[in-house]
Design an enzyme around this catalytic site. Structure first.
Site, PDB file in Angstrom:
ATOM      1  N   SER A 157     -34.077  59.112 -17.099  1.00 32.41           N
ATOM      2  CA  SER A 157     -34.348  59.210 -18.503  1.00 32.41           C
ATOM      3  C   SER A 157     -35.438  60.395 -18.544  1.00 32.41           C
ATOM      4  O   SER A 157     -35.576  61.311 -18.001  1.00 32.41           O
ATOM      5  CB  SER A 157     -34.332  58.030 -19.369  1.00 32.41           C
ATOM      6  OG  SER A 157     -34.224  58.337 -20.828  1.00 32.41           O
ATOM      7  N   ARG A 227     -37.254  52.465 -33.388  1.00 33.18           N
ATOM      8  CA  ARG A 227     -36.788  51.535 -31.965  1.00 33.18           C
ATOM      9  C   ARG A 227     -35.403  51.503 -32.481  1.00 33.18           C
ATOM     10  O   ARG A 227     -34.349  51.634 -31.408  1.00 33.18           O
ATOM     11  CB  ARG A 227     -37.510  50.264 -31.790  1.00 33.18           C
ATOM     12  CG  ARG A 227     -36.961  49.729 -30.507  1.00 33.18           C
ATOM     13  CD  ARG A 227     -37.035  50.448 -29.530  1.00 33.18           C
ATOM     14  NE  ARG A 227     -36.533  49.527 -28.185  1.00 33.18           N
ATOM     15  CZ  ARG A 227     -36.721  49.889 -26.959  1.00 33.18           C
ATOM     16  NH1 ARG A 227     -37.025  51.263 -26.737  1.00 33.18           N
ATOM     17  NH2 ARG A 227     -36.349  49.243 -26.092  1.00 33.18           N
ATOM     18  N   ASP A 321     -22.871  57.661 -21.023  1.00 30.15           N
ATOM     19  CA  ASP A 321     -24.328  58.254 -21.644  1.00 30.15           C
ATOM     20  C   ASP A 321     -24.050  59.299 -22.518  1.00 30.15           C
ATOM     21  O   ASP A 321     -23.659  60.462 -22.093  1.00 30.15           O
ATOM     22  CB  ASP A 321     -25.019  58.534 -20.502  1.00 30.15           C
ATOM     23  CG  ASP A 321     -26.539  58.897 -20.843  1.00 30.15           C
ATOM     24  OD1 ASP A 321     -26.795  59.243 -22.087  1.00 30.15           O
ATOM     25  OD2 ASP A 321     -27.369  59.118 -19.880  1.00 30.15           O
ATOM     26  N   HIS A 354     -26.445  55.088 -21.764  1.00 28.98           N
ATOM     27  CA  HIS A 354     -27.708  55.665 -21.244  1.00 28.98           C
ATOM     28  C   HIS A 354     -28.144  54.533 -20.181  1.00 28.98           C
ATOM     29  O   HIS A 354     -28.900  54.759 -19.332  1.00 28.98           O
ATOM     30  CB  HIS A 354     -28.429  55.995 -22.270  1.00 28.98           C
ATOM     31  CG  HIS A 354     -29.554  56.823 -21.741  1.00 28.98           C
ATOM     32  ND1 HIS A 354     -29.642  57.940 -20.720  1.00 28.98           N
ATOM     33  CD2 HIS A 354     -30.926  56.355 -21.980  1.00 28.98           C
ATOM     34  CE1 HIS A 354     -31.118  58.111 -20.402  1.00 28.98           C
ATOM     35  NE2 HIS A 354     -31.944  57.323 -21.050  1.00 28.98           N
ATOM     36  N   ASP A 355     -28.247  53.288 -21.135  1.00 25.45           N
ATOM     37  CA  ASP A 355     -28.789  52.196 -20.365  1.00 25.45           C
ATOM     38  C   ASP A 355     -28.517  51.727 -18.852  1.00 25.45           C
ATOM     39  O   ASP A 355     -29.112  51.143 -18.185  1.00 25.45           O
ATOM     40  CB  ASP A 355     -28.968  50.918 -21.007  1.00 25.45           C
ATOM     41  CG  ASP A 355     -30.348  50.938 -22.114  1.00 25.45           C
ATOM     42  OD1 ASP A 355     -31.138  51.923 -22.057  1.00 25.45           O
ATOM     43  OD2 ASP A 355     -30.455  50.084 -22.908  1.00 25.45           O
TER      44      ASP A 355
END
EC number: 2.3.1.31
Lengths: 381, 381
Positions: A157, A227, A321, A354-355
């Site tokens: 990232s 967030r 992602d 993405h994580d």
């Protein structure tokens, strides 16, 4: 006498090594920053040839606590499963470094740090920084550790952006580079999501134009909303369906209210709430801004950026992602190929979004492990 | 003496027909709402057989002003290009109805309306409503207009949800139904984005637990952030790249500040800012909540929901719509087929994302126009 850092710095005393740079740090904005501190952790031993150093670079909201439990949250280090004795990034074999980025809030100079010229927290008087500035500070740390060349720079990232920046700015100091789940520039959609987050912070009256450190009231609500919005982009639609679906929270019927009815709401609220305990709202503004400014093509082409770079590259993307999708990695791979670089690329099948780069992805581990062994063998480490 | 509606209702006096329901409206929550008002517009003439009525249903932040310029913003009606004399939904031929949804803020009863029992705005004392409740109110309007059966119900996005709800709840009153760019249930990702928007509104101190109508200070900052986050989901990555890319705003270099450097930031900020002038923050909470609760499978299966329905269906999705992607339309199509319904489905190639249903998409116009002509011919209209 209480430390002047006390009310502003989230990092507990003694939880990190901290280097104070002796020379001022020039910034891409044209400004110069004096008395810069770089908070970092290292694991393993630097060998006599100083040839076994690996820099790992953290993502937007992570920090230098990649391995041990986090001193604020108590949670496991973000790459604890990858870095350690006998692990894939083996600290019995490599000397591993991770530093908090410039602009951060875990001991490296950022908006919550005391400006040595005024004795007060910088707030928005800190110059806006870039990925280039972050990596320039890291290079000073590497100098301080007496290391000329890094065996590898690895990160996912925004960590991957730092890897790309290292290879672009210090082509002779990077033997191998692994930018994971990343991109060479922020797209308008990436910028748009960050702008929503920044506006959420700035909409919070407690933000007070960034001057909230001495009020004791932090813009927690705004930061939590930021967030929450960002967190959605870290997960795939698949993983949300698998984890939550339309499952309800502790009820078998909807509540006809604005409480968290659905598990996904409750999960997101928790993500927002817990984030504000470990992160500074102004750091969120500065770091997202740096990411939005990130564009390695630099007005020419990405291939030109890397023409001087002889590093070996490993790129990996994850199929679901949608923040930094495979097309972004392919774009980098094409540019590196055009410059004649040694590039491996793999798209990993994963439904975690993405994580995935932070999670248990055996295929990714195999690829990264094999590549790193090959790099080390080639260098006789 | 000033009207009690004055400070709360965004709708200018006389800009809309308004029906006050004589009987209380039962709600899915189990509550009952008295004195419900339904603000609506009609175009064209109902024929003697009352067989040419078309209901069009609006999306989350739209309203009954589908055709004429909007009385608050002055902007063209949201389907002005589709509805009118000689147009695809030809008001020389059809009697077209559009009403503001229950929970809205353009004259239909919503949280900003005066509660007749207290003489004060409802705020959060308005019961939480559902898509079923919205359509129940519309059915009362259709009753009032003396119409037994609708030739067609047509709408996109949340408008499409109302279409699906009409066909499920009033199978004998809907001859043809066109749910466009929509879904039969909200996914966890849909819910997550809405929850971010709601939390952004609720984080604004001016929101004051929904009780802001009499303070004169509306939660504009929170609502603007909510709109910005939602707006990203209406656009495709492609359209953002095409429209904005990484183009800068009035500068050839980034400004090293938190001003809007990129055009996409400036665009999003404008979307947020202008939205608050025409929309009530509590309405945003109520309507997003209704959408999140929306799930037509109702604990059984979607096919069962439609077993009694003999309507002709047209579904259309757009290739780059990631809010309600094609897979959601296919899911509905499969269920309708299982129930033996007459279903046409087309996926329209478009790079405009979810918003395509509001924009100039000739292939969509051809499909909708052809289908509607065929429906009308079949019914001898």
């Amino acid at each position: 006498m209480p430390s002047t850092r006390e009310p502003y710095c989230l990092l507990p005393d003694g939880a990190s090594d901290v280097l104070t740079l002796t020379d001022p740090l020039p910034l891409d904005s044209g400004e110069t920053l004096s008395g810069v501190q770089v908070a970092y952790r290292t694991w393993g031993q630097l060998n006599a040839a100083k040839s076994n150093a690996i820099m790992i670079c953290h993502a937007l909201t992570a920090d230098q606590f990649a391995v041990e439990d986090h001193p604020v949250t108590g949670k496991p280090g973000w790459w604890q499963h990858l870095v350690g004795p006998g692990k894939l990034i083996d600290t019995d074999r490599y000397f591993v470094i991770c530093s908090n980025v410039l602009g951060g809030c875990m001991g490296t100079t950022g908006p919550s740090s005391i400006n040595p010229a005024t004795g007060k927290p910088y707030g928005l008087s800190l110059p806006v920084i870039t990925l280039g500035d972050m990596v320039r500070a890291q290079a000073r740390l590497v100098d301080h550790l007496g290391i000329d060349r890094l065996l590898a720079v690895i990160g996912g990232s925004m960590g991957g952006m730092q890897v790309l920046q290292w290879a672009a700015d210090y082509p002779d100091r990077v033997i191998a580079a692994a930018p994971i789940a990343t991109a060479s520039r922020h797209t308008p959609q990436n910028i748009a999501f960050h702008e929503v987050g920044r506006q959420a912070v700035m909409a919070d009256p407690a933000w007070a134009d960034g001057d909230y450190y001495e009020t004791g009231i932090r813009p927690e609500k705004g930061l939590a909303v930021a967030r929450m919005a960002a967190h959605i982009t870290y997960l795939s639609e698949n993983s949300l369906n698998r984890k939550f679906g339309r499952n309800l929270q502790e009820r078998d019927k909807v509540g006809f209210s604005f409480d968290a009815d659905f598990q996904v709401e409750s999960y997101l609220r928790y993500q927002g709430r817990s984030f504000v305990d470990r992160f500074d709202a102004n750091s969120y503004l500065y770091i997202t801004r740096a990411m939005d400014y990130f564009d390695l093509a630099r007005g020419t082409t990405l291939a030109d950026t890397y023409r001087a770079c002889k590093a070996r590259f490993l790129l990996a993307s994850f199929t679901t992602d949608w923040l930094y999708p495979t097309v972004e990695s392919r774009h980098i791979v094409r540019a590196l190929h055009a410059g004649g670089a040694d590039v491996s690329f793999v798209e990993i099948e994963s439904d975690k979004g993405h994580d995935a780069f932070l999670l248990d992805e055996p295929e990714f581990f195999d690829v990264l492990g094999g590549w790193l062994k090959s790099v080390a063998a080639e260098q006789g480490v």
